[in-house]
Design a protein around this motif. Structure first.
Motif, mmCIF file in Angstrom:
data_model
loop_
_atom_site.group_PDB
_atom_site.id
_atom_site.type_symbol
_atom_site.label_atom_id
_atom_site.label_comp_id
_atom_site.label_asym_id
_atom_site.label_seq_id
_atom_site.Cartn_x
_atom_site.Cartn_y
_atom_site.Cartn_z
ATOM 1 N N ILE A 92 0.809 -1.153 -0.057
ATOM 2 C CA ILE A 92 0.024 -0.064 0.067
ATOM 3 C C ILE A 92 0.682 1.300 -0.015
ATOM 4 C CG2 ILE A 92 -1.815 1.277 1.114
ATOM 5 C CD1 ILE A 92 -2.986 -1.201 2.229
ATOM 6 N N LEU A 93 0.672 2.041 -0.877
ATOM 7 C CA LEU A 93 1.551 3.446 -1.025
ATOM 8 C C LEU A 93 0.721 4.643 -0.666
ATOM 9 C CD1 LEU A 93 2.591 2.563 -4.788
ATOM 10 C CD2 LEU A 93 3.668 1.929 -2.679
ATOM 11 N N ASP A 94 -0.391 4.463 -0.812
ATOM 12 C CA ASP A 94 -1.320 5.812 -0.333
ATOM 13 C C ASP A 94 -2.578 5.569 -0.231
ATOM 14 O OD1 ASP A 94 -1.694 8.448 -0.127
ATOM 15 O OD2 ASP A 94 -1.460 8.956 -2.308
ATOM 16 N N PHE A 95 -3.349 6.510 0.456
ATOM 17 C CA PHE A 95 -4.723 6.400 0.712
ATOM 18 C C PHE A 95 -5.518 7.777 -0.025
ATOM 19 C CE2 PHE A 95 -3.152 3.779 4.013
ATOM 20 C CZ PHE A 95 -3.794 2.749 4.077
ATOM 21 N N ALA A 96 -6.464 7.440 -0.552
ATOM 22 C CA ALA A 96 -7.288 8.646 -1.144
ATOM 23 C C ALA A 96 -8.558 8.617 -1.248
ATOM 24 C CB ALA A 96 -6.846 8.673 -2.887
ATOM 25 N N ASP A 97 -9.454 9.490 -1.575
ATOM 26 C CA ASP A 97 -10.956 9.598 -1.505
ATOM 27 C C ASP A 97 -11.192 8.994 -2.693
ATOM 28 O OD1 ASP A 97 -11.230 11.240 0.808
ATOM 29 O OD2 ASP A 97 -11.083 12.849 -0.383
ATOM 30 N N GLU A 98 -12.074 8.196 -2.785
ATOM 31 C CA GLU A 98 -12.762 7.076 -3.897
ATOM 32 C C GLU A 98 -13.153 8.207 -4.930
ATOM 33 O OE1 GLU A 98 -15.880 4.011 -4.982
ATOM 34 O OE2 GLU A 98 -15.954 4.717 -2.858
ATOM 35 N N LEU A 99 -13.698 9.152 -4.874
ATOM 36 C CA LEU A 99 -14.028 9.927 -6.073
ATOM 37 C C LEU A 99 -12.911 10.790 -6.813
ATOM 38 C CD1 LEU A 99 -17.271 11.997 -4.451
ATOM 39 C CD2 LEU A 99 -17.166 9.870 -5.902
ATOM 40 N N SER A 132 -12.440 5.447 7.669
ATOM 41 C CA SER A 132 -11.943 6.579 6.872
ATOM 42 C C SER A 132 -12.384 7.164 5.599
ATOM 43 C CB SER A 132 -10.510 6.458 6.726
ATOM 44 O OG SER A 132 -10.472 5.437 5.951
ATOM 45 N N LYS A 133 -13.546 6.377 5.088
ATOM 46 C CA LYS A 133 -14.154 6.690 3.836
ATOM 47 C C LYS A 133 -13.026 6.774 2.616
ATOM 48 C CE LYS A 133 -18.781 8.657 5.340
ATOM 49 N NZ LYS A 133 -18.399 7.879 6.728
ATOM 50 N N LYS A 134 -12.125 5.912 2.840
ATOM 51 C CA LYS A 134 -10.806 5.995 1.815
ATOM 52 C C LYS A 134 -10.570 4.758 1.055
ATOM 53 C CE LYS A 134 -9.109 10.015 3.721
ATOM 54 N NZ LYS A 134 -8.922 11.093 2.448
ATOM 55 N N ILE A 135 -10.066 4.647 0.032
ATOM 56 C CA ILE A 135 -9.539 3.517 -0.609
ATOM 57 C C ILE A 135 -8.079 3.447 -0.721
ATOM 58 C CG2 ILE A 135 -11.476 3.306 -2.385
ATOM 59 C CD1 ILE A 135 -9.816 4.681 -4.332
ATOM 60 N N ALA A 136 -7.365 2.429 -0.618
ATOM 61 C CA ALA A 136 -5.850 2.277 -0.469
ATOM 62 C C ALA A 136 -5.374 2.010 -1.893
ATOM 63 C CB ALA A 136 -5.680 1.076 0.157
ATOM 64 N N ILE A 137 -4.371 2.662 -2.398
ATOM 65 C CA ILE A 137 -3.797 2.708 -3.593
ATOM 66 C C ILE A 137 -2.309 1.835 -3.369
ATOM 67 C CG2 ILE A 137 -2.537 4.072 -5.503
ATOM 68 C CD1 ILE A 137 -4.641 6.224 -4.834
ATOM 69 N N ARG A 143 0.790 -12.142 -12.593
ATOM 70 C CA ARG A 143 1.181 -12.637 -13.813
ATOM 71 C C ARG A 143 2.610 -12.055 -14.509
ATOM 72 N NH1 ARG A 143 -4.550 -12.433 -14.507
ATOM 73 N NH2 ARG A 143 -5.519 -14.368 -14.060
ATOM 74 N N SER A 144 3.534 -11.824 -13.573
ATOM 75 C CA SER A 144 4.953 -11.354 -14.213
ATOM 76 C C SER A 144 4.787 -9.903 -14.534
ATOM 77 C CB SER A 144 5.372 -12.206 -15.199
ATOM 78 O OG SER A 144 5.606 -13.460 -15.044
ATOM 79 N N ASN A 145 3.747 -9.157 -14.228
ATOM 80 C CA ASN A 145 3.567 -7.757 -14.523
ATOM 81 C C ASN A 145 3.484 -6.937 -13.277
ATOM 82 O OD1 ASN A 145 3.834 -7.675 -17.449
ATOM 83 N ND2 ASN A 145 1.862 -8.364 -17.333
ATOM 84 N N THR A 146 4.067 -5.741 -12.873
ATOM 85 C CA THR A 146 3.857 -5.027 -11.864
ATOM 86 C C THR A 146 2.441 -3.873 -12.194
ATOM 87 O OG1 THR A 146 6.040 -4.925 -11.319
ATOM 88 C CG2 THR A 146 4.787 -3.152 -10.129
ATOM 89 N N LYS A 147 1.557 -4.139 -11.180
ATOM 90 C CA LYS A 147 0.413 -3.337 -11.668
ATOM 91 C C LYS A 147 -0.042 -2.403 -10.422
ATOM 92 C CE LYS A 147 -1.442 -6.095 -14.927
ATOM 93 N NZ LYS A 147 -1.595 -5.249 -16.201
ATOM 94 N N LEU A 148 -0.416 -1.408 -10.875
ATOM 95 C CA LEU A 148 -1.101 -0.269 -9.819
ATOM 96 C C LEU A 148 -2.420 -0.956 -9.434
ATOM 97 C CD1 LEU A 148 -0.681 3.207 -11.073
ATOM 98 C CD2 LEU A 148 0.307 2.320 -8.970
ATOM 99 N N CYS A 149 -2.907 -0.780 -8.105
ATOM 100 C CA CYS A 149 -4.091 -1.328 -7.748
ATOM 101 C C CYS A 149 -4.797 -0.403 -6.785
ATOM 102 C CB CYS A 149 -4.076 -2.885 -7.400
ATOM 103 S SG CYS A 149 -2.960 -3.031 -5.956
ATOM 104 N N VAL A 150 -6.133 -0.426 -6.425
ATOM 105 C CA VAL A 150 -6.798 0.197 -5.361
ATOM 106 C C VAL A 150 -7.703 -1.154 -4.605
ATOM 107 C CG1 VAL A 150 -6.931 2.259 -6.626
ATOM 108 C CG2 VAL A 150 -8.751 0.342 -7.008
#
Length: 271
Positions: A92-99, A132-137, A143-150
């Motif tokens: 987990i790199l960061d937290f952000a508002d879903e919108l 916190s009404k947040k999502i985690a980034i 599958r061998s690929n580095t992905k961003l995710c929420v």
């Protein structure tokens, strides 16, 4: 559900063992390619046009094209060294508002479930996101690929994970042809359009929509089945029968041998 990936969420110093499951499935009806004259199944093969031969999987490598006939090549070991070594961790790199997360970046959606151990930490993260009404980034290797995710809590007891595109993978809307720079519409037309929007608002939800093409194809398939319009592949069927027959005959021999051990001993002595 089938486990796609198994690892852990890195939440500060907290280690949360989790399993990844597909949240969606394609309902596309698959039609196989058949040979029109005999109804044999057509199979795709990896073919080298230079050698004019079929290539086996173990003889494949990957190459980055420099021009029409030049490549920089990589074998599997070289690619494994390049990929992120944290292949079993969601950091987990960061937290952000879903919108604030643009849906344009959403790639594919999964469910994250707790592993056999670590359920308490899993639900702690879930409740922290809810409160916190947040999502985690975060980032993960899938599958061998580095992905961003929420990561987002859903239904009060599950964490949803969506892989995301990187910024350089999103095409700019400015590249769309024929877009106007100065937009003006007739106020009367706009008023009528807003009335239509208001009239259609709240009349349905996503669960009410179905795929009409899929339904028509299913109806057509059922119609052909009902009318006995079914073809078969004699060559494939005969192969299955031969294999089954061989297996049955061998099984009978084994059973006879177990039930009549004296006969086997007698034959061995005669030999």
């Amino acid at each position: 559900m089938h486990t796609i990936w198994k690892g852990a969420i890195s939440f500060g110093l907290v280690h949360i063992p989790v399993k990844l499951y597909a949240a969606t499935e394609e309902k596309e009806i698959v039609l196989h390619l058949l040979h029109k004259s005999c109804h044999g199944t057509i199979k795709n093969q990896r073919y080298c046009h230079s050698c004019q031969s079929v290539v086996e999987p173990e003889d494949l490598i990957k190459g980055y094209p420099l021009d029409t006939n030049q490549f920089v090549t990589f074998d599997k070991d070289e690619l494994d060294k390049i990929h992120d070594d944290t292949s079993k961790k969601i950091s987990i790199l960061d937290f952000a508002d879903e919108l604030k997360v643009d849906l344009m970046f959403t790639q594919k959606v999964y469910f994250l479930g707790p592993d056999t151990h670590g359920a308490n930490a899993y639900y702690l993260l879930l409740k922290a996101l809810e409160a916190s009404k947040k999502i985690a980034i975060g980032k993960m290797t899938l599958r061998s690929n580095t992905k961003l995710c929420v990561l987002k809590p859903i239904n009060g007891n599950c964490i949803q994970l969506a892989t995301m595109y990187y910024t350089n993978e999103i095409r700019p809307s400015e590249n769309v042809p024929n877009l106007a720079t100065n937009i003006s519409v007739d106020p009367g037309h706009l008023k009528l359009a807003l009335q239509i929007v208001k009239g259609l608002t709240g009349t349905s939800d996503l669960e009410s929509y179905t795929n009409p093409e899929q339904e028509r194809l299913l109806n057509a398939i059922q119609s052909k089945i009902s009318g006995q319009l079914i073809v078969s592949n004699p060559a494939q069927e005969s192969e299955v029968v031969v294999d089954l027959l061989d297996a049955l005959q061998e099984s009978v021999k084994l059973v006879k041998g177990k039930n009549n051990p004296k006969q086997i001993i007698r034959k061995e002595k005669l030999g």
